[in-house]
Design a protein around this motif. Structure first.
Motif, mmCIF file in Angstrom:
data_model
loop_
_atom_site.group_PDB
_atom_site.id
_atom_site.type_symbol
_atom_site.label_atom_id
_atom_site.label_comp_id
_atom_site.label_asym_id
_atom_site.label_seq_id
_atom_site.Cartn_x
_atom_site.Cartn_y
_atom_site.Cartn_z
ATOM 1 N N ASN A 103 0.825 -1.214 0.000
ATOM 2 C CA ASN A 103 0.000 0.000 0.000
ATOM 3 C C ASN A 103 0.858 1.262 0.000
ATOM 4 O O ASN A 103 0.551 2.224 -0.706
ATOM 5 N N GLU A 104 1.942 1.272 0.780
ATOM 6 C CA GLU A 104 2.850 2.423 0.774
ATOM 7 C C GLU A 104 3.482 2.596 -0.602
ATOM 8 O O GLU A 104 3.597 3.720 -1.109
ATOM 9 N N PHE A 105 3.871 1.482 -1.195
ATOM 10 C CA PHE A 105 4.457 1.527 -2.531
ATOM 11 C C PHE A 105 3.439 2.048 -3.548
ATOM 12 O O PHE A 105 3.761 2.872 -4.402
ATOM 13 N N TYR A 106 2.197 1.583 -3.468
ATOM 14 C CA TYR A 106 1.147 2.020 -4.378
ATOM 15 C C TYR A 106 0.979 3.537 -4.304
ATOM 16 O O TYR A 106 0.890 4.212 -5.329
ATOM 17 N N GLU A 107 0.937 4.073 -3.086
ATOM 18 C CA GLU A 107 0.793 5.527 -2.917
ATOM 19 C C GLU A 107 1.980 6.266 -3.538
ATOM 20 O O GLU A 107 1.805 7.262 -4.229
ATOM 21 N N LYS A 108 3.176 5.757 -3.306
ATOM 22 C CA LYS A 108 4.383 6.388 -3.862
ATOM 23 C C LYS A 108 4.368 6.311 -5.389
ATOM 24 O O LYS A 108 4.650 7.289 -6.076
ATOM 25 N N ALA A 109 4.021 5.147 -5.933
ATOM 26 C CA ALA A 109 4.007 4.952 -7.386
ATOM 27 C C ALA A 109 2.903 5.764 -8.056
ATOM 28 O O ALA A 109 3.004 6.085 -9.242
ATOM 29 N N SER A 110 1.867 6.093 -7.311
ATOM 30 C CA SER A 110 0.763 6.883 -7.865
ATOM 31 C C SER A 110 1.151 8.342 -8.079
ATOM 32 O O SER A 110 0.537 9.038 -8.872
ATOM 33 N N SER A 111 2.181 8.796 -7.372
ATOM 34 C CA SER A 111 2.537 10.210 -7.447
ATOM 35 C C SER A 111 3.861 10.484 -8.168
ATOM 36 O O SER A 111 4.214 11.640 -8.371
ATOM 37 N N GLN A 112 4.585 9.430 -8.530
ATOM 38 C CA GLN A 112 5.862 9.631 -9.214
ATOM 39 C C GLN A 112 6.234 8.400 -10.039
ATOM 40 O O GLN A 112 5.716 7.318 -9.807
ATOM 41 N N THR A 113 7.119 8.600 -10.997
ATOM 42 C CA THR A 113 7.592 7.492 -11.818
ATOM 43 C C THR A 113 8.726 6.789 -11.093
ATOM 44 O O THR A 113 9.699 7.420 -10.680
ATOM 45 N N LEU A 114 8.580 5.489 -10.936
ATOM 46 C CA LEU A 114 9.571 4.686 -10.224
ATOM 47 C C LEU A 114 10.105 3.589 -11.128
ATOM 48 O O LEU A 114 9.418 3.141 -12.044
ATOM 49 N N SER A 115 11.300 3.124 -10.838
ATOM 50 C CA SER A 115 11.857 1.955 -11.522
ATOM 51 C C SER A 115 11.381 0.725 -10.764
ATOM 52 O O SER A 115 11.818 0.468 -9.642
ATOM 53 N N VAL A 116 10.463 -0.030 -11.389
ATOM 54 C CA VAL A 116 9.870 -1.205 -10.757
ATOM 55 C C VAL A 116 10.346 -2.442 -11.505
ATOM 56 O O VAL A 116 10.127 -2.581 -12.705
ATOM 57 N N GLY A 175 4.169 -0.262 -16.365
ATOM 58 C CA GLY A 175 5.486 0.346 -16.427
ATOM 59 C C GLY A 175 6.594 -0.465 -15.778
ATOM 60 O O GLY A 175 7.753 -0.057 -15.815
ATOM 61 N N SER A 176 6.245 -1.605 -15.184
ATOM 62 C CA SER A 176 7.286 -2.418 -14.544
ATOM 63 C C SER A 176 8.071 -3.190 -15.594
ATOM 64 O O SER A 176 7.615 -3.410 -16.710
ATOM 65 N N PHE A 177 9.278 -3.585 -15.213
ATOM 66 C CA PHE A 177 10.185 -4.325 -16.087
ATOM 67 C C PHE A 177 10.327 -5.735 -15.545
ATOM 68 O O PHE A 177 10.560 -5.928 -14.355
ATOM 69 N N ASN A 178 10.193 -6.720 -16.407
ATOM 70 C CA ASN A 178 10.296 -8.118 -15.987
ATOM 71 C C ASN A 178 11.742 -8.596 -16.089
ATOM 72 O O ASN A 178 12.324 -8.629 -17.165
ATOM 73 N N LEU A 179 12.310 -8.923 -14.938
ATOM 74 C CA LEU A 179 13.650 -9.514 -14.858
ATOM 75 C C LEU A 179 13.538 -10.680 -13.876
ATOM 76 O O LEU A 179 13.697 -10.511 -12.674
ATOM 77 N N PRO A 180 13.191 -11.871 -14.380
ATOM 78 C CA PRO A 180 12.946 -13.023 -13.505
ATOM 79 C C PRO A 180 14.129 -13.328 -12.581
ATOM 80 O O PRO A 180 15.287 -13.197 -12.985
ATOM 81 N N LEU A 181 13.813 -13.712 -11.362
ATOM 82 C CA LEU A 181 14.842 -14.081 -10.400
ATOM 83 C C LEU A 181 15.758 -15.145 -10.981
ATOM 84 O O LEU A 181 16.970 -15.113 -10.758
ATOM 85 N N SER A 182 15.206 -16.057 -11.767
ATOM 86 C CA SER A 182 16.001 -17.134 -12.361
ATOM 87 C C SER A 182 17.051 -16.615 -13.349
ATOM 88 O O SER A 182 17.999 -17.327 -13.677
#
Length: 98
Positions: free
Chosen positions: A7-20, A36-43
């Protein structure tokens, strides 16, 4: 390790562009992800992490928070500024998922 609740992340992401960075596998990412998120699998992280901009802060997310915590530990050990999104997509508000 730095952490934020979903929820904290959602609020932050709602007001600014973040590298996710979403560390789930491609099929999981395709089923729904944060816009806007980038997929980089843990594997693949150990082989591909150098492609990330080391001068930026990155927010790492997965389904529940376990894989993203491991990814954060790995990236921190390689000098990256990262924050784990606790609870992952399961805890993230549905209106924020594509």
């Amino acid at each position: 390790m730095n952490e934020l609740s979903a929820n904290e992340f959602y609020e932050k992401a709602s007001s600014q562009t973040l590298s996710v960075i979403d560390v789930r596998e491609p099929d999981e990412f395709a089923a729904g992800h944060i816009a806007g998120s980038f997929n980089l699998p843990l594997s693949q992280l150990a082989d591909r992490y150098a492609m990330l901009d080391q001068t930026k802060a990155h927010y790492i997310i997965c389904q529940k928070g376990g894989r993203s915590a491991r990814a954060c530990e790995f990236l921190e050990n390689h000098g990256y500024q990262v924050t784990n999104v606790q609870g992952g997509l399961e805890a993230y508000p549905a209106e924020g998922i594509d």
